[in-house]
Scaffold this motif. Structure first.
Motif, short mmCIF file in Angstrom:
data_model
loop_
_atom_site.label_atom_id
_atom_site.label_comp_id
_atom_site.label_asym_id
_atom_site.label_seq_id
_atom_site.Cartn_x
_atom_site.Cartn_y
_atom_site.Cartn_z
N PRO A 130 38.64 55.93 28.52
CA PRO A 130 38.23 54.62 29.01
C PRO A 130 37.76 54.72 30.45
CG PRO A 130 40.38 54.52 27.92
CD PRO A 130 40.03 55.97 28.09
N ARG A 131 36.62 54.15 30.74
CA ARG A 131 36.06 54.26 32.08
C ARG A 131 36.51 53.08 32.94
NH1 ARG A 131 34.72 59.22 33.07
NH2 ARG A 131 33.25 58.53 34.66
N ASP A 132 35.78 52.86 34.06
CA ASP A 132 36.27 51.91 35.05
C ASP A 132 36.01 50.46 34.70
OD1 ASP A 132 33.58 51.71 35.46
OD2 ASP A 132 33.57 52.61 37.46
N GLY A 133 35.36 50.20 33.56
CA GLY A 133 35.15 48.82 33.16
C GLY A 133 34.30 48.05 34.13
N ASN A 134 34.59 46.76 34.26
CA ASN A 134 33.77 45.90 35.13
C ASN A 134 34.66 45.22 36.16
OD1 ASN A 134 35.12 44.38 33.23
ND2 ASN A 134 33.48 42.89 32.97
N PHE A 135 35.49 45.99 36.82
CA PHE A 135 36.41 45.42 37.81
C PHE A 135 35.67 44.64 38.90
CE2 PHE A 135 39.14 48.81 36.08
CZ PHE A 135 40.29 48.09 35.84
N PHE A 136 34.59 45.21 39.42
CA PHE A 136 33.89 44.55 40.51
C PHE A 136 33.27 43.22 40.05
CE2 PHE A 136 33.40 49.06 42.16
CZ PHE A 136 34.39 48.91 43.12
N GLU A 137 32.76 43.20 38.84
CA GLU A 137 32.23 41.94 38.30
C GLU A 137 33.33 40.90 38.17
OE1 GLU A 137 30.14 42.55 34.66
OE2 GLU A 137 28.87 44.14 35.48
N LEU A 138 34.50 41.34 37.73
CA LEU A 138 35.62 40.42 37.59
C LEU A 138 36.09 39.90 38.95
CD1 LEU A 138 37.56 42.29 34.78
CD2 LEU A 138 36.44 40.06 34.57
N PHE A 139 36.12 40.78 39.96
CA PHE A 139 36.44 40.32 41.31
C PHE A 139 35.45 39.24 41.76
CE2 PHE A 139 38.45 44.67 42.41
CZ PHE A 139 39.72 44.19 42.13
N ASN A 140 34.17 39.49 41.49
CA ASN A 140 33.15 38.52 41.89
C ASN A 140 33.34 37.19 41.17
OD1 ASN A 140 31.99 40.40 43.57
ND2 ASN A 140 30.35 40.96 42.15
N ALA A 151 44.11 37.82 34.31
CA ALA A 151 44.69 38.42 33.11
C ALA A 151 43.80 39.53 32.56
CB ALA A 151 44.92 37.36 32.04
N GLU A 152 42.48 39.32 32.60
CA GLU A 152 41.55 40.34 32.11
C GLU A 152 41.58 41.58 32.99
OE1 GLU A 152 38.90 42.45 29.92
OE2 GLU A 152 40.06 40.66 29.40
N VAL A 153 41.68 41.40 34.30
CA VAL A 153 41.78 42.56 35.20
C VAL A 153 43.04 43.36 34.88
CG1 VAL A 153 42.17 43.27 37.60
CG2 VAL A 153 40.42 41.58 37.07
N ASN A 154 44.14 42.68 34.69
CA ASN A 154 45.39 43.38 34.39
C ASN A 154 45.34 44.09 33.03
OD1 ASN A 154 46.88 42.84 36.79
ND2 ASN A 154 47.19 40.73 36.12
N ARG A 155 44.69 43.47 32.05
CA ARG A 155 44.51 44.14 30.75
C ARG A 155 43.64 45.38 30.90
NH1 ARG A 155 44.42 38.78 28.60
NH2 ARG A 155 42.16 38.68 28.88
N LEU A 156 42.57 45.22 31.67
CA LEU A 156 41.64 46.32 31.87
C LEU A 156 42.30 47.49 32.59
CD1 LEU A 156 38.68 47.03 31.28
CD2 LEU A 156 38.08 46.06 33.52
N LEU A 157 43.20 47.17 33.50
CA LEU A 157 43.93 48.23 34.20
C LEU A 157 44.73 49.09 33.22
CD1 LEU A 157 45.41 46.73 37.50
CD2 LEU A 157 43.95 48.75 37.28
N HIS A 158 45.31 48.44 32.22
CA HIS A 158 46.10 49.17 31.24
C HIS A 158 45.22 50.01 30.31
CE1 HIS A 158 50.01 47.54 32.22
NE2 HIS A 158 49.52 46.31 32.22
N ARG A 159 43.98 49.57 30.10
CA ARG A 159 43.09 50.28 29.17
C ARG A 159 42.28 51.37 29.84
NH1 ARG A 159 41.51 44.94 27.37
NH2 ARG A 159 39.45 45.33 28.28
#
Length: 215
Positions: free
Chosen positions: A8-18, A63-71
């Motif tokens: 699993p790669r880095d996902g879209n954390f920066f988009e979610l922050f925005n 919640a999505e950021v925290n889920r993404l962190l786990h994945r």
């Protein structure tokens, strides 16, 4: 190489922050509008509802950021930095909602100029927070790093402004307000509004740390 593609790669954390930053700004703008139209019940309820909507939307992003962190096996920033930043941001929009609820529960009868000033400073802090997080994906660029640190400094200055406004407001309140019940209500509101800028400063401090570690 094949195994690397499966991770699993880095996902879209920066988009979610925005996205979260924009919900903070939406909530802050709605809150300031609620203050502005506080004496018009329909508009007051309309803008209070918009604050609630922004808070719920921001919660979903958190919640999505925290889920993404786990994945995610690989993240663009330190995992603890991501977790701390999104939760600090969420604290800001939560307090905007709490401030709305306090004003309704306390049945505040009038909005002072000091409430308006603190609300305006809160909005400006929130706008700076939203701007700062948009810069995180490009910290390798020197000018972006400088801009991010400057934005964090602006938030710090706004927090100091909020401190000064609250001290002046408290002094005026205890000298001029004869109704003890209104005094208690307004004191609580002033403290809530000043804390919004404190929480924005907490976000700025986290962003500053991220900038310094990753630039």
């Amino acid at each position: 190489m094949f195994f690397g593609k499966l991770l699993p790669r880095d996902g879209n954390f920066f988009e979610l922050f925005n996205d979260h930053g924009q919900y903070i700004v939406e909530g802050a703008r709605a809150f300031v509008s609620m203050i502005q139209y506080y004496n018009t019940p329909d508009l007051r309820e309309k803008y209070a509802s918009e604050v609630d909507n922004a808070e719920r939307a921001a919660d979903k992003v958190t919640a999505e950021v925290n889920r993404l962190l786990h994945r995610s096996f690989i993240t663009p920033l330190d995992r603890e930095q991501i977790h701390s930043l999104i939760n600090a941001m969420d604290d800001v929009v939560d307090l905007l909602q709490d401030s709305c609820e306090v004003m309704a529960l306390y049945d505040v009868q009038h909005i002072t100029e000091d409430v308006q000033r603190l609300g305006d400073i809160s909005l400006r802090c929130c706008e700076r927070v939203a701007h700062a997080v948009t810069l995180l994906p490009r910290l390798a660029e020197a000018e972006v790093t400088e801009a991010a640190l400057k934005t964090c400094e602006e938030i710090d200055k706004l927090e100091s402004d909020a401190d000064r406004v609250m001290r002046s407001a408290m002094s005026r309140l205890f000298r001029e307000e004869n109704d003890v019940r209104e005094l208690i209500k307004l004191k609580a509101i002033y403290e809530h509004l000043e804390t919004i800028s404190d929480l924005c400063e907490d976000v700025a401090n986290l962003i500053e740390g991220i900038v310094l570690e990753n630039s």
